[in-house]
Design an enzyme around this catalytic site. Structure first.
Site, short mmCIF file in Angstrom:
data_model
loop_
_atom_site.label_atom_id
_atom_site.label_comp_id
_atom_site.label_asym_id
_atom_site.label_seq_id
_atom_site.Cartn_x
_atom_site.Cartn_y
_atom_site.Cartn_z
N TYR A 54 0.79 -1.06 0.03
CA TYR A 54 -0.16 0.09 -0.17
C TYR A 54 0.87 1.23 -0.14
O TYR A 54 0.56 2.17 -0.41
CB TYR A 54 -1.12 0.06 1.22
CG TYR A 54 -2.17 -1.08 0.74
CD1 TYR A 54 -3.17 -0.78 -0.28
CD2 TYR A 54 -2.13 -2.30 1.30
CE1 TYR A 54 -4.19 -1.62 -0.44
CE2 TYR A 54 -3.11 -3.20 0.97
CZ TYR A 54 -3.92 -2.89 0.00
OH TYR A 54 -4.95 -3.52 -0.56
N ARG A 57 1.43 1.85 -3.68
CA ARG A 57 0.13 2.19 -4.24
C ARG A 57 0.12 3.84 -3.99
O ARG A 57 -0.43 4.72 -4.70
CB ARG A 57 -0.98 1.52 -3.83
CG ARG A 57 -1.23 -0.03 -3.95
CD ARG A 57 -1.34 -0.48 -5.29
NE ARG A 57 -0.34 -0.32 -6.25
CZ ARG A 57 0.91 -0.94 -6.35
NH1 ARG A 57 1.08 -2.04 -5.39
NH2 ARG A 57 1.97 -0.59 -7.26
N GLN A 87 -15.34 2.24 -6.06
CA GLN A 87 -14.53 0.93 -5.76
C GLN A 87 -13.21 1.39 -5.47
O GLN A 87 -12.46 0.83 -4.87
CB GLN A 87 -14.67 -0.50 -6.56
CG GLN A 87 -16.16 -0.77 -6.57
CD GLN A 87 -16.09 -1.92 -7.81
OE1 GLN A 87 -15.97 -2.98 -7.42
NE2 GLN A 87 -16.59 -1.13 -8.92
N ASN A 88 -12.68 2.58 -5.86
CA ASN A 88 -11.30 2.92 -6.10
C ASN A 88 -10.86 3.46 -4.59
O ASN A 88 -11.72 4.19 -4.00
CB ASN A 88 -11.09 3.97 -7.38
CG ASN A 88 -11.63 3.33 -8.49
OD1 ASN A 88 -11.32 2.28 -8.60
ND2 ASN A 88 -11.57 4.32 -9.57
N ASP A 90 -8.12 5.45 -4.73
CA ASP A 90 -7.44 6.80 -5.05
C ASP A 90 -8.43 7.83 -4.61
O ASP A 90 -9.58 7.72 -4.62
CB ASP A 90 -6.77 6.96 -6.60
CG ASP A 90 -7.93 6.91 -7.31
OD1 ASP A 90 -9.12 7.57 -7.45
OD2 ASP A 90 -7.85 6.06 -8.47
N HIS A 105 -14.51 0.80 -0.99
CA HIS A 105 -13.38 -0.41 -0.70
C HIS A 105 -12.22 0.54 0.21
O HIS A 105 -11.14 0.05 0.07
CB HIS A 105 -12.52 -0.92 -1.96
CG HIS A 105 -13.69 -1.97 -2.28
ND1 HIS A 105 -13.73 -2.28 -3.72
CD2 HIS A 105 -14.78 -2.46 -1.83
CE1 HIS A 105 -14.63 -3.30 -3.88
NE2 HIS A 105 -15.61 -3.37 -2.93
N GLY A 172 -15.96 1.60 -16.11
CA GLY A 172 -14.64 0.99 -15.82
C GLY A 172 -14.42 -0.17 -14.77
O GLY A 172 -13.65 -0.12 -13.71
N THR A 173 -15.42 -0.98 -14.71
CA THR A 173 -15.49 -2.20 -13.59
C THR A 173 -15.70 -3.39 -14.06
O THR A 173 -16.83 -3.43 -15.04
CB THR A 173 -16.39 -1.77 -12.43
OG1 THR A 173 -16.31 -3.00 -11.37
CG2 THR A 173 -17.73 -1.39 -12.69
N SER A 174 -15.02 -4.55 -13.95
CA SER A 174 -15.29 -5.65 -14.23
C SER A 174 -16.68 -6.34 -13.68
O SER A 174 -17.09 -7.37 -14.33
CB SER A 174 -14.31 -6.62 -14.04
OG SER A 174 -13.86 -6.78 -12.61
N1 APR Z 1 -11.52 3.22 -19.31
C1 APR Z 1 -12.49 2.62 -18.87
N2 APR Z 1 -12.25 1.23 -18.22
C2 APR Z 1 -11.18 0.74 -18.59
C3 APR Z 1 -10.01 1.22 -19.04
C4 APR Z 1 -10.20 2.40 -19.55
N3 APR Z 1 -9.01 3.13 -20.01
N4 APR Z 1 -9.14 0.21 -19.05
C5 APR Z 1 -9.59 -0.90 -18.34
N5 APR Z 1 -10.71 -0.67 -18.34
C6 APR Z 1 -11.78 -1.73 -17.72
C7 APR Z 1 -11.68 -3.15 -17.94
O1 APR Z 1 -12.45 -3.55 -19.18
C8 APR Z 1 -12.43 -3.81 -16.45
O2 APR Z 1 -13.75 -4.02 -17.20
O3 APR Z 1 -11.80 -1.47 -16.21
C9 APR Z 1 -12.05 -2.74 -15.29
C10 APR Z 1 -11.16 -3.15 -14.42
O4 APR Z 1 -11.78 -4.23 -13.89
P1 APR Z 1 -10.98 -4.64 -12.41
O5 APR Z 1 -9.40 -4.78 -12.84
O6 APR Z 1 -11.45 -5.71 -11.98
O7 APR Z 1 -11.18 -3.53 -11.32
P2 APR Z 1 -12.55 -3.36 -10.44
O8 APR Z 1 -13.56 -3.87 -10.91
O9 APR Z 1 -12.47 -1.90 -9.88
O10 APR Z 1 -12.04 -4.15 -9.31
C11 APR Z 1 -13.38 -4.07 -8.22
O11 APR Z 1 -11.32 -5.54 -6.96
O12 APR Z 1 -9.19 -6.15 -6.41
C12 APR Z 1 -10.43 -5.65 -6.13
O13 APR Z 1 -10.68 -4.01 -4.19
C13 APR Z 1 -10.11 -4.01 -5.80
O14 APR Z 1 -11.80 -2.32 -5.86
C14 APR Z 1 -11.39 -3.18 -6.61
C15 APR Z 1 -12.33 -4.46 -7.08
#
Ligand code: APR
Length: 235
Positions: A54, A57, A87-88, A90, A105, A172-174
Site C-alpha cells: 500500500y 500504491r 470501488q477505487n 485513490d 473499498h 470501468g469495472t469488471s
Molecule cells: N477506461 C475505462 N475502463 C477501463 C479502461 C479504461 N481506460 N481500461 C480498462 N478498463 C476496464 C476493464 O475493461 C475492466 O472492466 O476496467 C475494468 C477493470 O476491472 P478490474 O481490474 O476488475 O477493477 P474493478 O472492477 O475496479 O475491481 C473491483 O477488485 O481487487 C479488487 O478492491 C479491488 O476495488 C477493486 C475490486
C-alpha cells in the site's frame, strides 16, 4: 427538478490517469497474489509486505491527476444531483471536484487503528506508513482499505443511494467483485436506464434494465455520455 445521477466506478476510470486496474492482463493481480497483500490474514502474518504494497500504491497515486472521465463526472453537478460511488481507493474523483464520493473499498490516503475502525487518520504528508506507527488507542495502524474477506461498511449506504437514482452510470469495472457489483441490482425499478462505459466486457448478464454499453475508455466515453445527457437534461 434535477435528475439524480449515480456514477458507480471501478479501476478503469483511473486507468487513463496511469493507475493500473486489477484484472486486465497488465493489472495488479497479474503481479501480486491477493492472499499475499489484501487479506486480514496477510496483514497478520505478512505485515511488512502488506504495508509495503500500500505504500507503493500511495506513492504512485501521489503523481496521478484526474483524467477527462473524472472531470466530466464532476461537471454534471452543474445540472444534476450527482453521487459517485467508487470501488477505487485513490482520490481522483475528489481532485476532479466531485462533491459527494462514497468509497466502498476504503481510501489510500487514510490509515486506521487495527483495534477501533472508527479511529481514522488522514495522511496529509507523503506516502509512507511506517511499520510501527500507532493510533492513539495504542494499536498499530493499518491501511484504511477493505481487504478481501472483510465486510464492506459503506455498502448499505451505497444501496440506498443507488435506489434513489434516476440514471445509473457504471464506469470501468469488471463487475467481478461482490457485494460491490450487486449495486446495479439496487436501482428503483426496471425502467431506470443504466449506462456502462468500459472498453472491455464487464459481467452484465444479470442486468435486466435498459443497458447502453459505450465501449470506449473512460477519458473518451464518459465525456461523450455526459454531453449526451447534458443535452437531454440541462435546462
Ligand atoms: N477506461 C475505462 N475502463 C477501463 C479502461 C479504461 N481506460 N481500461 C480498462 N478498463 C476496464 C476493464 O475493461 C475492466 O472492466 O476496467 C475494468 C477493470 O476491472 P478490474 O481490474 O476488475 O477493477 P474493478 O472492477 O475496479 O475491481 C473491483 O477488485 O481487487 C479488487 O478492491 C479491488 O476495488 C477493486 C475490486
Amino acid at each position: 427538478m434535477k435528475p439524480r445521477i449515480v456514477v458507480f466506478t471501478g479501476a478503469g476510470v483511473s486507468a487513463d490517469s496511469g493507475i493500473s486496474t486489477f484484472r486486465d492482463s497488465d493489472g495488479l493481480w497479474a503481479n501480486y497474489r491477493i492472499e499475499d497483500v489484501c487479506t486480514p490474514e496477510a496483514l497478520r502474518h505478512n505485515r511488512a509486505t502488506v504495508i509495503e504494497f500500500y505504500n507503493m500504491r500511495r506513492r504512485e497515486s501521489l503523481t496521478k491527476k484526474p483524467n477527462a472521465g473524472h472531470l466530466a463526472i464532476a461537471s454534471m453537478e452543474e445540472w444534476a444531483d450527482v453521487t459517485v460511488i467508487t470501488q477505487n481507493v485513490d482520490n481522483l474523483h475528489e481532485q476532479a471536484g466531485s462533491q459527494r464520493v462514497v468509497h466502498l473499498h476504503g481510501e489510500l490516503m487514510k490509515l486506521r487503528s487495527e483495534r477501533n475502525p472508527e479511529l481514522i487518520y488522514d495522511i496529509n504528508d507523503g506516502w509512507e506508513q511506517s511499520l510501527d506507527a500507532r493510533a492513539e488507542d495504542g494499536a498499530l495502524l493499518r491501511p484504511h482499505i477493505v481487504f478481501f474477506g472483510e465486510s464492506v461498511p459503506m455498502f448499505d449506504t451505497a444501496c440506498k443511494i443507488v435506489s434513489a437514482a434516476d440514471i445509473l452510470i457504471v464506469v470501468g469495472t469488471s463487475l467481478a467483485v461482490y457485494p460491490a457489483a450487486s449495486l446495479v441490482f439496487y436501482v428503483r425499478d426496471r425502467q431506470v436506464p443504466i449506462y456502462l462505459v468500459d472498453p472491455g466486457e464487464p459481467d452484465t448478464a444479470m442486468i435486466r434494465n435498459p443497458l447502453t454499453h459505450i465501449k470506449e475508455r473512460g477519458a473518451v466515453g464518459v465525456p461523450q455520455l455526459v454531453e449526451m445527457l447534458r443535452n437531454e437534461f440541462a435546462k
